[in-house]
Each structure stands twice: as C-alpha cells, then as structure tokens.
Design a protein around this motif. Sequence first.
Motif, PDB file in Angstrom:
ATOM      1  N   SER A  75     -18.153 110.362 109.292  1.00 38.58           N
ATOM      2  CA  SER A  75     -17.355 109.777 108.215  1.00 38.58           C
ATOM      3  C   SER A  75     -16.119 110.624 107.902  1.00 38.58           C
ATOM      4  O   SER A  75     -15.092 110.093 107.497  1.00 38.58           O
ATOM      5  N   LEU A  76     -16.186 111.931 108.125  1.00 31.25           N
ATOM      6  CA  LEU A  76     -15.004 112.763 107.883  1.00 31.25           C
ATOM      7  C   LEU A  76     -13.886 112.409 108.865  1.00 31.25           C
ATOM      8  O   LEU A  76     -12.721 112.250 108.488  1.00 31.25           O
ATOM      9  N   GLN A  77     -14.272 112.257 110.122  1.00 33.18           N
ATOM     10  CA  GLN A  77     -13.292 111.885 111.155  1.00 33.18           C
ATOM     11  C   GLN A  77     -12.622 110.553 110.789  1.00 33.18           C
ATOM     12  O   GLN A  77     -11.404 110.392 110.877  1.00 33.18           O
ATOM     13  N   SER A  78     -13.418 109.622 110.358  1.00 32.71           N
ATOM     14  CA  SER A  78     -12.942 108.297 110.010  1.00 32.71           C
ATOM     15  C   SER A  78     -12.072 108.351 108.750  1.00 32.71           C
ATOM     16  O   SER A  78     -10.999 107.726 108.668  1.00 32.71           O
ATOM     17  N   PHE A  79     -12.527 109.123 107.772  1.00 30.93           N
ATOM     18  CA  PHE A  79     -11.746 109.325 106.542  1.00 30.93           C
ATOM     19  C   PHE A  79     -10.365 109.875 106.895  1.00 30.93           C
ATOM     20  O   PHE A  79      -9.337 109.388 106.411  1.00 30.93           O
ATOM     21  N   GLN A  80     -10.337 110.882 107.772  1.00 27.21           N
ATOM     22  CA  GLN A  80      -9.065 111.526 108.103  1.00 27.21           C
ATOM     23  C   GLN A  80      -8.139 110.609 108.892  1.00 27.21           C
ATOM     24  O   GLN A  80      -6.922 110.752 108.828  1.00 27.21           O
ATOM     25  N   LEU A  81      -8.716 109.658 109.624  1.00 24.87           N
ATOM     26  CA  LEU A  81      -7.882 108.729 110.397  1.00 24.87           C
ATOM     27  C   LEU A  81      -7.324 107.589 109.552  1.00 24.87           C
ATOM     28  O   LEU A  81      -6.454 106.842 109.998  1.00 24.87           O
ATOM     29  N   GLY A  82      -7.853 107.436 108.348  1.00 27.24           N
ATOM     30  CA  GLY A  82      -7.476 106.296 107.512  1.00 27.24           C
ATOM     31  C   GLY A  82      -5.977 106.181 107.306  1.00 27.24           C
ATOM     32  O   GLY A  82      -5.394 105.089 107.387  1.00 27.24           O
ATOM     33  N   GLU A  83      -5.343 107.309 107.082  1.00 27.03           N
ATOM     34  CA  GLU A  83      -3.902 107.328 106.823  1.00 27.03           C
ATOM     35  C   GLU A  83      -3.118 106.866 108.069  1.00 27.03           C
ATOM     36  O   GLU A  83      -2.292 105.961 108.000  1.00 27.03           O
ATOM     37  N   ALA A  84      -3.410 107.488 109.199  1.00 28.19           N
ATOM     38  CA  ALA A  84      -2.675 107.161 110.428  1.00 28.19           C
ATOM     39  C   ALA A  84      -2.905 105.714 110.852  1.00 28.19           C
ATOM     40  O   ALA A  84      -1.969 105.004 111.240  1.00 28.19           O
ATOM     41  N   VAL A  85      -4.140 105.271 110.762  1.00 27.96           N
ATOM     42  CA  VAL A  85      -4.443 103.898 111.162  1.00 27.96           C
ATOM     43  C   VAL A  85      -3.693 102.910 110.265  1.00 27.96           C
ATOM     44  O   VAL A  85      -3.148 101.903 110.736  1.00 27.96           O
ATOM     45  N   THR A  86      -3.632 103.222 108.984  1.00 25.83           N
ATOM     46  CA  THR A  86      -2.906 102.348 108.063  1.00 25.83           C
ATOM     47  C   THR A  86      -1.424 102.307 108.408  1.00 25.83           C
ATOM     48  O   THR A  86      -0.802 101.233 108.421  1.00 25.83           O
ATOM     49  N   GLN A  87      -0.850 103.469 108.723  1.00 28.81           N
ATOM     50  CA  GLN A  87       0.576 103.484 109.094  1.00 28.81           C
ATOM     51  C   GLN A  87       0.812 102.652 110.357  1.00 28.81           C
ATOM     52  O   GLN A  87       1.814 101.941 110.476  1.00 28.81           O
TER      53      GLN A  87
END
Length: 450
Positions: A367-379
Amino acid sequence: MKHLLLAFALALCAIAPARAWSNHALASYRAFEVLPEVAQAPPVAAEPLESFLAAQAAPIARLLAAQDAWAQSHIAHYPPLPAALRFDPAAAHQGAPALRRAFLMALRVSPESRFALYVQPDPWGPEPAAAALPHDAVSALPLREKDGEAHRFVRLEAGEPVAPLAVLSSASDEPDYGMDVNLWQDSPSAWGPLYGFGPLPFGNPALDFATQAPFHMGFYHESPIIYAAAGFLRRTYPELRVHQFMGLSRLAFESGHAYWGWRFAGLAAHYVQDLTQPYHARLAPGFSTTRLIAIQLLAALGMPGRRNDMVVLLSNRHFVLERYESQMVQAGGQVRKTTALENALHDGRQDGADGTWDDATLRDIVSLQSFQLGEAVTQQLLACAPARYVSDPGFDFGVEGGTIDLMAEVARQGPQAQATLQASIATLMGHFGAHSRALVRAILAPSRQP
Ligand SMILES: [Zn+2]
C-alpha cells in the motif's frame, strides 16, 4: 473539527462505491501463469465447502481462534470476534447449511456468500465444455451492467479435476461478489449488527456495494492531520482478510484439501491486488494535505463548491483508471496478443527470490508503493485522458463510464498520450503481478518465512 469530520465523511461517500480493478481473474491468469508452483501444479479435485469444513472442523476452530488473537495484537482498531460467533466444531454435526453458516459468521463475511464450485474460464485458454452457471449462483450481489463487462462462470462438479491456475485466478475476483457487504452495525442485514465491527466508517450504509469498501481499501499512510480530522479512516481491514484467507489456505494444503488451498489463496490475493490501485490506498491522490484541509475548511464555513468538485474529480479519476485497465485486459483476451499489460503482469523482475511475506508487507510495501504512485498516476491521467473525464466536475464518469470506449478516446489524444497512460497502468499491473506471486509463494512455502 466536527464540521471538518463531516466534510470528510461526505467526500468519502462518493469515493467508496468504486470497485477497484474490474475483473481480477483476467489479470490473475496472466500474473500466475508464469509462476511454476502454480502453472505446473497437478489438477486438484473440486470439493464442496461443507465437506472441507466437516473434515477439518477442529483444526479450523483452532485456527480461527488464533487468528482473532493475532488480529487483536496486530491490527489497530480491530474489534474482537464476539464470543457468540466463535466457530464451534460441533457445528459439523448439525448439517451442511448450519456448518457453512457457522463458518462464514465466524469469519465475519456475509452468510449469503455463495462459495459455489465454478471457474471463470481463461479467455486465452480453450473454450470450456462445461455448462455455464448463472450470475446469482456465484455472486450474492445483483448483476450490474454499469461496469461494461459481463463475467462468465462455468460449473464444476464435486470431484472434478481442475487446474490450480483456474481455481486461484477465479477466486481472486470472488471477494467482490458480496462477501464483505453489509457487515456493519448500521447495515440493513440480519448479520451486520451481530458482527461487532461498529457503524460503517465511511460511505452510505444503504448502498450495499459501497459497504465493502473498508475491507477493500487501506488508508495507512495519510498525514496525521487527516487522521486527526477523520479518525474513522483508520478503520479499514484488508489486513484481516489477507491473514484469514492465508491461514485457511495453508491449513487446507497441509490437510490434503488442495482445492481449498488454491481457492483461499485466491481470496487472499484479491485484497492485495486491490491495494495496488492508488485510489484504494490513498484518500485523495493529486490533492496535497494542505489543499485538502483548505477545501474542507471552506466547506465547513459554508462554501462547499470546491469540496463537491473534488469529490466528483476523485471519483471520476478513480473510475477512468479502472475503466482503462479493464478495457486493456479485455482487449488482450480478445485478440490473444501480448501487449504491454500482459508483459507487465508476467514480469518477474520485481519478484523476491524467496517470496518473503510477513505481517507488515501489505501495509509497508504494497500500500505504501501504491500510495506514493498516486500523485504521478493522477498527473498522467490528467495529461492523457480527455479533460472532460478527469478535470470536469460537471461530468459524472460513474454514471456514464461503462459505455465509454475510453481506449479509443485516449488513442485520439495522440500516440504519446496513449503510450503514457498504458505505461502508467502497466506499472501498476507489474505491482499487481509481483505482489500476487509473492503472497502465493509465501503460502506455499511457509517454512521460508521469517
Ligand atoms: Zn475488491
């Protein structure tokens, strides 16, 4: 603070209904077919749930008691299993329906869960000869046309040999069939008020599908300010489900019930896979904590416009990501041609050598990996998907999304946009595959675990 809390609760009402990766089975077939322990495992005999329960009633009772003790010491905000729900091995002498009900209620899943003998056939495999099973025989939820895809279920007879890959992959979609619905104090169900989970932490208790969200999302890495304003965000329980089904899987394998070993392993994998979707591991990807608080404060001061917009945007982006993934995985199955998505699901380069998995992996790695990707994926979503779907709060993708050919629309945005979005989803599917395999390896080789 109370207003702020209410504002967060309202925001989550709109977020909760989403169902994460659309059909887990289709992606799981690709993720697991490269794992020799699965692909080369001999066929297993399909076994009705009740016969496994009757044969192993006493060890199951001991396991469930140990799991309750484990959860009390490892999961914050875990409400202990009420004494009346403890699994009594004597239930094995009370007939199949009573035995099944006692087991499901001790797990605190919906007693209406079907646990039918079936598989979802692999679209890449041969056409199955067996009879189709109707939706209602497999799922406790009404058939929803909205998500734009129909599942296909094929009947298994008791004793029929079946490939472990099919059992495991099919089961990885099953927790979305109503197992975690209406488990709360304020649920309109006979069992919810008995389960001791308290009121639904967020979302609308009257929307059945939305009530499963706290088991399929994990908000473990938000800022302390967010938790201070909305403590109910801590009441998410995917770790409980992973622990329960991993333990049951090992018990089934060790006691010679390999069919249930694979089936429970697939159920555990579902919750791991859900947390590889950034919108299931983060409250508001693309919104900084400061902005989030500012928006909520404005709402509390009587200016809810920005908050309402944010709720729609988060929901739309969540759906767009899942819709695109769903179309990619279905397109691959139709043409049976390996694309970036299948390559990512097959990619073993991120798999650990020994498949380590411990009590903290779901929270601290997945979940940490996914949390951290949230910003980039949204962009990437904002840059590549049609603006109407990801930047216009006047459009509700949840209502209209199932009929939108998103792949075609993104292709019209140009090859660069298409490539970027596909790469973004391929990254997430790479994690989906690697974590799914790590989990199953850990189940199959518990002695190698720390
Ligand atoms: Zn789910």
